[in-house]
Design a protein around this motif. Structure first.
Motif, PDB file in Angstrom:
ATOM      1  N   LYS A  79     -23.252 -10.774  -7.589  1.00  0.00           N
ATOM      2  CA  LYS A  79     -24.116 -10.411  -8.703  1.00  0.00           C
ATOM      3  C   LYS A  79     -24.726  -9.039  -8.466  1.00  0.00           C
ATOM      4  O   LYS A  79     -25.120  -8.699  -7.356  1.00  0.00           O
ATOM      5  CB  LYS A  79     -25.220 -11.463  -8.853  1.00  0.00           C
ATOM      6  N   MET A  80     -24.823  -8.238  -9.528  1.00  0.00           N
ATOM      7  CA  MET A  80     -25.466  -6.928  -9.462  1.00  0.00           C
ATOM      8  C   MET A  80     -26.850  -7.043 -10.088  1.00  0.00           C
ATOM      9  O   MET A  80     -27.020  -7.679 -11.125  1.00  0.00           O
ATOM     10  CB  MET A  80     -24.624  -5.881 -10.200  1.00  0.00           C
ATOM     11  N   HIS A  81     -27.833  -6.420  -9.463  1.00  0.00           N
ATOM     12  CA  HIS A  81     -29.212  -6.496  -9.926  1.00  0.00           C
ATOM     13  C   HIS A  81     -29.618  -5.168 -10.560  1.00  0.00           C
ATOM     14  O   HIS A  81     -29.522  -4.114  -9.925  1.00  0.00           O
ATOM     15  CB  HIS A  81     -30.139  -6.831  -8.762  1.00  0.00           C
ATOM     16  N   LEU A  82     -30.072  -5.234 -11.799  1.00  0.00           N
ATOM     17  CA  LEU A  82     -30.452  -4.056 -12.565  1.00  0.00           C
ATOM     18  C   LEU A  82     -31.896  -4.213 -13.025  1.00  0.00           C
ATOM     19  O   LEU A  82     -32.250  -5.231 -13.630  1.00  0.00           O
ATOM     20  CB  LEU A  82     -29.527  -3.901 -13.774  1.00  0.00           C
ATOM     21  N   ALA A  83     -32.746  -3.218 -12.751  1.00  0.00           N
ATOM     22  CA  ALA A  83     -34.163  -3.287 -13.120  1.00  0.00           C
ATOM     23  C   ALA A  83     -34.517  -2.186 -14.101  1.00  0.00           C
ATOM     24  O   ALA A  83     -33.976  -1.072 -14.041  1.00  0.00           O
ATOM     25  CB  ALA A  83     -35.048  -3.176 -11.879  1.00  0.00           C
ATOM     26  N   VAL A  84     -35.454  -2.502 -15.001  1.00  0.00           N
ATOM     27  CA  VAL A  84     -35.945  -1.534 -15.985  1.00  0.00           C
ATOM     28  C   VAL A  84     -37.407  -1.857 -16.264  1.00  0.00           C
ATOM     29  O   VAL A  84     -37.833  -3.012 -16.127  1.00  0.00           O
ATOM     30  CB  VAL A  84     -35.102  -1.588 -17.286  1.00  0.00           C
ATOM     31  N   LEU A 109     -24.258  -9.787 -13.956  1.00  0.00           N
ATOM     32  CA  LEU A 109     -25.456  -8.952 -13.897  1.00  0.00           C
ATOM     33  C   LEU A 109     -26.702  -9.825 -13.930  1.00  0.00           C
ATOM     34  O   LEU A 109     -26.758 -10.819 -14.644  1.00  0.00           O
ATOM     35  CB  LEU A 109     -25.496  -8.007 -15.100  1.00  0.00           C
ATOM     36  N   HIS A 110     -27.702  -9.398 -13.184  1.00  0.00           N
ATOM     37  CA  HIS A 110     -29.029 -10.005 -13.306  1.00  0.00           C
ATOM     38  C   HIS A 110     -30.009  -8.893 -13.676  1.00  0.00           C
ATOM     39  O   HIS A 110     -30.183  -7.944 -12.921  1.00  0.00           O
ATOM     40  CB  HIS A 110     -29.467 -10.676 -12.011  1.00  0.00           C
ATOM     41  N   PHE A 111     -30.621  -9.008 -14.849  1.00  0.00           N
ATOM     42  CA  PHE A 111     -31.584  -8.016 -15.323  1.00  0.00           C
ATOM     43  C   PHE A 111     -32.987  -8.408 -14.867  1.00  0.00           C
ATOM     44  O   PHE A 111     -33.415  -9.549 -15.078  1.00  0.00           O
ATOM     45  CB  PHE A 111     -31.563  -7.922 -16.851  1.00  0.00           C
ATOM     46  N   HIS A 112     -33.693  -7.464 -14.276  1.00  0.00           N
ATOM     47  CA  HIS A 112     -35.096  -7.637 -13.916  1.00  0.00           C
ATOM     48  C   HIS A 112     -35.896  -6.726 -14.841  1.00  0.00           C
ATOM     49  O   HIS A 112     -35.901  -5.502 -14.675  1.00  0.00           O
ATOM     50  CB  HIS A 112     -35.331  -7.265 -12.451  1.00  0.00           C
ATOM     51  N   ILE A 113     -36.528  -7.328 -15.842  1.00  0.00           N
ATOM     52  CA  ILE A 113     -37.192  -6.564 -16.905  1.00  0.00           C
ATOM     53  C   ILE A 113     -38.701  -6.652 -16.724  1.00  0.00           C
ATOM     54  O   ILE A 113     -39.298  -7.741 -16.832  1.00  0.00           O
ATOM     55  CB  ILE A 113     -36.788  -7.104 -18.288  1.00  0.00           C
ATOM     56  N   ASN A 137     -27.752 -12.914 -16.483  1.00  0.00           N
ATOM     57  CA  ASN A 137     -28.999 -13.638 -16.313  1.00  0.00           C
ATOM     58  C   ASN A 137     -30.132 -12.618 -16.352  1.00  0.00           C
ATOM     59  O   ASN A 137     -29.906 -11.427 -16.131  1.00  0.00           O
ATOM     60  CB  ASN A 137     -29.025 -14.402 -14.989  1.00  0.00           C
ATOM     61  N   TYR A 138     -31.327 -13.082 -16.599  1.00  0.00           N
ATOM     62  CA  TYR A 138     -32.449 -12.143 -16.631  1.00  0.00           C
ATOM     63  C   TYR A 138     -33.735 -12.825 -16.204  1.00  0.00           C
ATOM     64  O   TYR A 138     -33.878 -14.052 -16.290  1.00  0.00           O
ATOM     65  CB  TYR A 138     -32.615 -11.543 -18.029  1.00  0.00           C
ATOM     66  N   THR A 139     -34.662 -12.008 -15.716  1.00  0.00           N
ATOM     67  CA  THR A 139     -36.015 -12.444 -15.425  1.00  0.00           C
ATOM     68  C   THR A 139     -36.959 -11.412 -16.023  1.00  0.00           C
ATOM     69  O   THR A 139     -36.728 -10.206 -15.863  1.00  0.00           O
ATOM     70  CB  THR A 139     -36.276 -12.555 -13.911  1.00  0.00           C
ATOM     71  N   ASP A 175     -31.924  -7.948  -2.310  1.00  0.00           N
ATOM     72  CA  ASP A 175     -31.460  -7.051  -1.247  1.00  0.00           C
ATOM     73  C   ASP A 175     -31.206  -5.643  -1.768  1.00  0.00           C
ATOM     74  O   ASP A 175     -31.670  -4.658  -1.184  1.00  0.00           O
ATOM     75  CB  ASP A 175     -30.180  -7.615  -0.632  1.00  0.00           C
ATOM     76  N   SER A 176     -30.470  -5.524  -2.860  1.00  0.00           N
ATOM     77  CA  SER A 176     -30.129  -4.214  -3.416  1.00  0.00           C
ATOM     78  C   SER A 176     -30.347  -4.235  -4.920  1.00  0.00           C
ATOM     79  O   SER A 176     -30.185  -5.275  -5.570  1.00  0.00           O
ATOM     80  CB  SER A 176     -28.678  -3.845  -3.097  1.00  0.00           C
ATOM     81  N   LEU A 177     -30.678  -3.053  -5.481  1.00  0.00           N
ATOM     82  CA  LEU A 177     -31.109  -2.991  -6.870  1.00  0.00           C
ATOM     83  C   LEU A 177     -30.759  -1.631  -7.461  1.00  0.00           C
ATOM     84  O   LEU A 177     -30.881  -0.603  -6.788  1.00  0.00           O
ATOM     85  CB  LEU A 177     -32.627  -3.192  -6.938  1.00  0.00           C
ATOM     86  N   LEU A 178     -30.338  -1.633  -8.719  1.00  0.00           N
ATOM     87  CA  LEU A 178     -30.180  -0.392  -9.473  1.00  0.00           C
ATOM     88  C   LEU A 178     -31.323  -0.308 -10.473  1.00  0.00           C
ATOM     89  O   LEU A 178     -31.418  -1.146 -11.370  1.00  0.00           O
ATOM     90  CB  LEU A 178     -28.833  -0.363 -10.204  1.00  0.00           C
ATOM     91  N   TYR A 179     -32.203   0.671 -10.289  1.00  0.00           N
ATOM     92  CA  TYR A 179     -33.263   0.910 -11.267  1.00  0.00           C
ATOM     93  C   TYR A 179     -32.803   1.996 -12.231  1.00  0.00           C
ATOM     94  O   TYR A 179     -32.240   3.015 -11.810  1.00  0.00           O
ATOM     95  CB  TYR A 179     -34.566   1.360 -10.593  1.00  0.00           C
ATOM     96  N   VAL A 180     -33.068   1.794 -13.535  1.00  0.00           N
ATOM     97  CA  VAL A 180     -32.780   2.847 -14.524  1.00  0.00           C
ATOM     98  C   VAL A 180     -33.937   2.940 -15.514  1.00  0.00           C
ATOM     99  O   VAL A 180     -34.628   1.957 -15.778  1.00  0.00           O
ATOM    100  CB  VAL A 180     -31.461   2.587 -15.292  1.00  0.00           C
ATOM    101  N   ASP A 181     -34.130   4.129 -16.053  1.00  0.00           N
ATOM    102  CA  ASP A 181     -35.077   4.312 -17.144  1.00  0.00           C
ATOM    103  C   ASP A 181     -34.548   3.625 -18.404  1.00  0.00           C
ATOM    104  O   ASP A 181     -33.345   3.349 -18.517  1.00  0.00           O
ATOM    105  CB  ASP A 181     -35.290   5.799 -17.423  1.00  0.00           C
TER     106      ASP A 181
END
Length: 404
Positions: A79-84, A109-113, A137-139, A175-181
């Protein structure tokens, strides 16, 4: 005969000792692999948490543990973790970014919003309608700052923008995360930028792109009143992080001869430089990586392509050759007529309906709109806006054909 037996016994003992020594060296080398937290860094203790939090964010749902990074290097993460971070009038823009991430990505993908409370229900309603069950998935989290300094952090640069600085301390199990605007658009699979994690050396903890390619139009090298990374600084709108390493690292700094952990360094940095910074948390990151340049992996400009790469003439050579991989529409260019090329891409992805033919419903309408922008500097190189997108569509259909 006894002498020969003694010699044989002595040789056998030497062989056993050599074998044990070899095994111990092998174990030591494995402990110093990149996933072990940075090789020769000081032994890590539990990450320092900056006091009580104004609002308790939910714990991240990703897998924990330092071993995961080693696993990722040889086996794709499940799973890839993406935060915004979304505040104010950013709902539509954020959803469009999430849509672009879903369209081409391969792994789940797991979105961290992180969003203001009044946006939570809107996000839930929209995300529940996304048709990719099992892939996404998202949180959703509240905006969360340390209680003793929440007011200062919230008003830094833009509302909520500095939230990204606290992600390693909030998402302790990720463990690892991609943050984007919010103003980011993915024109190729998220998997591809995620793969940079496997290219980090033993000291690197994060990856970002330069703020400028051309120093003559650079901001940091002409105007900054604080230290910054490299020749032209770095842009934090796309930030890939090995957060296990970030939490373990002790950072060199210009405030004390003692190295400080992530949670210990943020507030002292703000207090020292708050009268000298313009771009808020991005400036603080530039200061941190100025003092710790070995910790940053720099990826090319096509992974964070902004108006500055074309409004004064094209200056991102990588994009000219291969196209734009990630589009960053900062300064509100998706919502005004100043840069119609950027707005055309945004509108095309926003209006695309999941399941429609990507060629007829996305690519062809977009190319027609882009051809109307050739009176602008960015429009003169409109092919860089569609080159990678065309390849991404072709690759997606090829994967689907193989899967049948």
């Amino acid at each position: 005969m006894r002498r020969l037996a003694r010699v044989a016994l002595l040789c056998l003992g030497c062989a056993v000792c050599s074998l044990l020594y070899g095994l111990s060296q092998l174990a030591l080398s494995l402990e110093q692999e990149p996933g072990g937290g940075g090789g020769r860094e000081r032994q890590a203790r539990e990450p320092a948490t900056p006091g009580a939090w104004r609002q308790a964010g939910s714990a991240g749902r990703g897998a924990a543990g330092s071993g995961r990074y080693d696993y990722m290097k040889t086996h794709p993460s499940e799973k890839m973790h993406l935060a915004v971070v979304a505040c104010g009038e950013r709902l539509e823009e954020t959803v469009t970014m999430l849509r672009s991430a879903i369209i081409f990505s391969i792994k789940p993908l797991h979105f961290h919003i992180f969003a203001e409370d009044q946006l939570h229900e809107s996000f839930k309603d929209i995300l529940e309608e996304f048709p990719y069950e099992g892939k996404v998935n998202y949180t959703i989290y509240p905006i969360t700052f340390p209680s003793e300094s929440a007011a200062e952090w919230k008003k830094l640069f833009k509302p909520c923008a500095s939230q990204r600085l606290f992600l390693p301390l909030i998402l302790k199990n990720v463990d690892s995360l991609l943050y984007v605007d919010t103003d980011i658009l993915f024109l190729r699979p998220v998997d591809d930028i995620w793969s940079f994690l496997g290219k980090f050396n033993s000291t690197q903890i994060a990856a970002m792109a330069p703020e400028h390619e051309e120093p003559r139009i650079g901001w940091y090298n002409r105007f900054a009143r604080h230290p910054y990374y490299g020749v032209t600084g770095i842009n934090s709108g796309v930030m890939l992080m090995n957060m296990t390493r970030i939490r373990r690292k002790y950072f060199k700094n210009d405030m004390t001869p003692v190295r400080l952990q992530w949670g210990e360094i943020l507030m002292p940095l703000l207090k020292k430089y708050k009268l000298n910074i313009t771009w808020g948390d991005q400036d603080l990151l530039n200061i941190m990586f100025f003092h710790n340049p070995e910790s940053l992996y720099v990826f090319p400009c096509q992974w964070n392509y902004r108006p500055d790469h074309c409004i004064y003439g094209s200056n991102c050579k990588a994009a000219e050759e291969e196209g734009i991989f990630i589009l960053h529409g900062n300064r509100g260019v998706y919502h005004d007529d100043k840069q119609p090329t950027f707005r055309a891409v945004y509108e095309a992805i926003k209006n695309y309906s999941f399941g429609d033919d990507l060629v007829h419903s996305l690519l062809q309408p977009l190319e027609r709109e882009l051809q109307k922008t050739t009176h602008t500097y960015c429009g003169r190189v409109y092919n860089v806006f569609i080159k990678q997108l065309t390849k991404s569509v072709r690759d997606l259909y090829a994967r689907r054909s193989k899967g049948r």
